[in-house]
Design an enzyme around this catalytic site. Structure first.
Site, PDB file in Angstrom:
ATOM      1  N   HIS A   9       0.831  -1.204   0.000  1.00 48.53           N
ATOM      2  CA  HIS A   9       0.000   0.000   0.000  1.00 48.53           C
ATOM      3  C   HIS A   9       0.872   1.264   0.000  1.00 48.53           C
ATOM      4  O   HIS A   9       2.044   1.237   0.404  1.00 48.53           O
ATOM      5  CB  HIS A   9      -0.916   0.013   1.219  1.00 48.53           C
ATOM      6  CG  HIS A   9      -0.173   0.031   2.529  1.00 48.53           C
ATOM      7  ND1 HIS A   9       0.392   1.172   3.059  1.00 48.53           N
ATOM      8  CD2 HIS A   9       0.117  -0.971   3.402  1.00 48.53           C
ATOM      9  CE1 HIS A   9       0.980   0.893   4.198  1.00 48.53           C
ATOM     10  NE2 HIS A   9       0.839  -0.403   4.434  1.00 48.53           N
ATOM     11  N   GLU A  84      -2.421  -7.318   7.576  1.00 50.68           N
ATOM     12  CA  GLU A  84      -1.175  -7.002   8.280  1.00 50.68           C
ATOM     13  C   GLU A  84      -0.871  -8.026   9.364  1.00 50.68           C
ATOM     14  O   GLU A  84      -1.767  -8.720   9.872  1.00 50.68           O
ATOM     15  CB  GLU A  84      -1.307  -5.603   8.910  1.00 50.68           C
ATOM     16  CG  GLU A  84      -0.111  -5.127   9.711  1.00 50.68           C
ATOM     17  CD  GLU A  84       1.132  -4.955   8.846  1.00 50.68           C
ATOM     18  OE1 GLU A  84       1.766  -5.997   8.530  1.00 50.68           O
ATOM     19  OE2 GLU A  84       1.479  -3.804   8.525  1.00 50.68           O
TER      20      GLU A  84
END
Length: 245
Positions: A9, A84
């Site tokens: 990202h 994550e």
């Protein structure tokens, strides 16, 4: 097997402030991160991506939506296993403070033995658990893409730095204790091709090169193909520029 494009990202406010965001909700791209995602989208315009899979976290979703602007007919799929690492009690902490914790040295020097402690709000997990779930998810999607679109299809995932580093370490046959040697910057692109014999790591932390070269050329048709040995997954010998095919 297909080619997997791994995108981290774009930059977030947490990245800029040195905070470990983890699974904290509401962490999105900052202005720099949005521009990084748009720049990457421009580079991907001529890459025929057939599927895009993203972490469920906001920063990845926002990055993925920028990339989808140049991908006709591609939908956004969400895969929790690409989320994550679960940093548990470390979530939301400042990196300069966390670096004083004894666990920090384990994370840096022997990550295969590191497990983040559970917190009141966020559960923890080990880095090995993170790698296992991420690699399993990537290989499952890769197999599904091949079944649906053929062995030369390209697909893309949007995930997080530690997750992508762990996938790259696995693809390179590198022990998890060495995954900290790999650098994955915000909005960077890494490329892996899985085969029946071994994965090939084609690019790591790419932030600017022309991406057209990762698109496989058309396969030649030959009457003798059935008699040729299967060299899929063989590496070039003698320093050649391509695979044994």
């Amino acid at each position: 097997m297909p080619i997997c494009l791994l995108v981290r990202h774009g930059r977030t406010t947490a990245n800029a402030s040195g905070t470990l965001a983890g699974w904290t909700p509401g962490v999105g791209l900052d202005d720099v991160g949005r521009q990084q995602a748009r720049d990457l989208a421009l580079r991907l315009r001529e890459v025929p991506v057939v599927r895009l899979v993203s972490s469920p976290l906001q920063r990845c979703q926002e990055t993925a939506k920028e990339l989808l602007e140049v991908m006709d007919g591609v939908a956004l799929d969400v895969e929790d296993a690409l989320g994550e690492c679960r940093y548990g009690a470390w979530t939301g902490g400042r990196l300069q403070d966390l670096a004083q914790e004894p666990l920090w040295r384990v994370v840096q020097d022997q990550p295969s033995a590191a497990r983040f402690p559970d917190g009141e709000e966020f559960p923890g997990e080990s880095i090995a658990q993170m790698q296992h779930r991420a690699v399993e998810a990537v290989r499952a999607v890769d197999a599904a893409v091949e079944q649906a679109h053929g062995p030369d299809a390209l697909w893309l995932l949007v995930s997080h730095g530690d997750v992508i580093k762990s996938v790259l370490a696995d693809a390179a046959g590198t022990h998890l204790d060495h995954f900290q040697r790999i650098v994955v910057d915000p909005a960077s692109l890494s490329v892996v091709r899985y085969t029946a014999r071994r994965p090939f790591v084609l690019r790591v932390n790419d932030a600017g090169a022309d991406l057209r070269s990762i698109v496989p050329p058309p396969r030649p048709e030959s009457a003798d193909d059935e008699d040729r040995p299967d060299t899929t997954g063989d590496a070039a010998v003698g320093g050649g520029a391509g695979g044994a095919d």
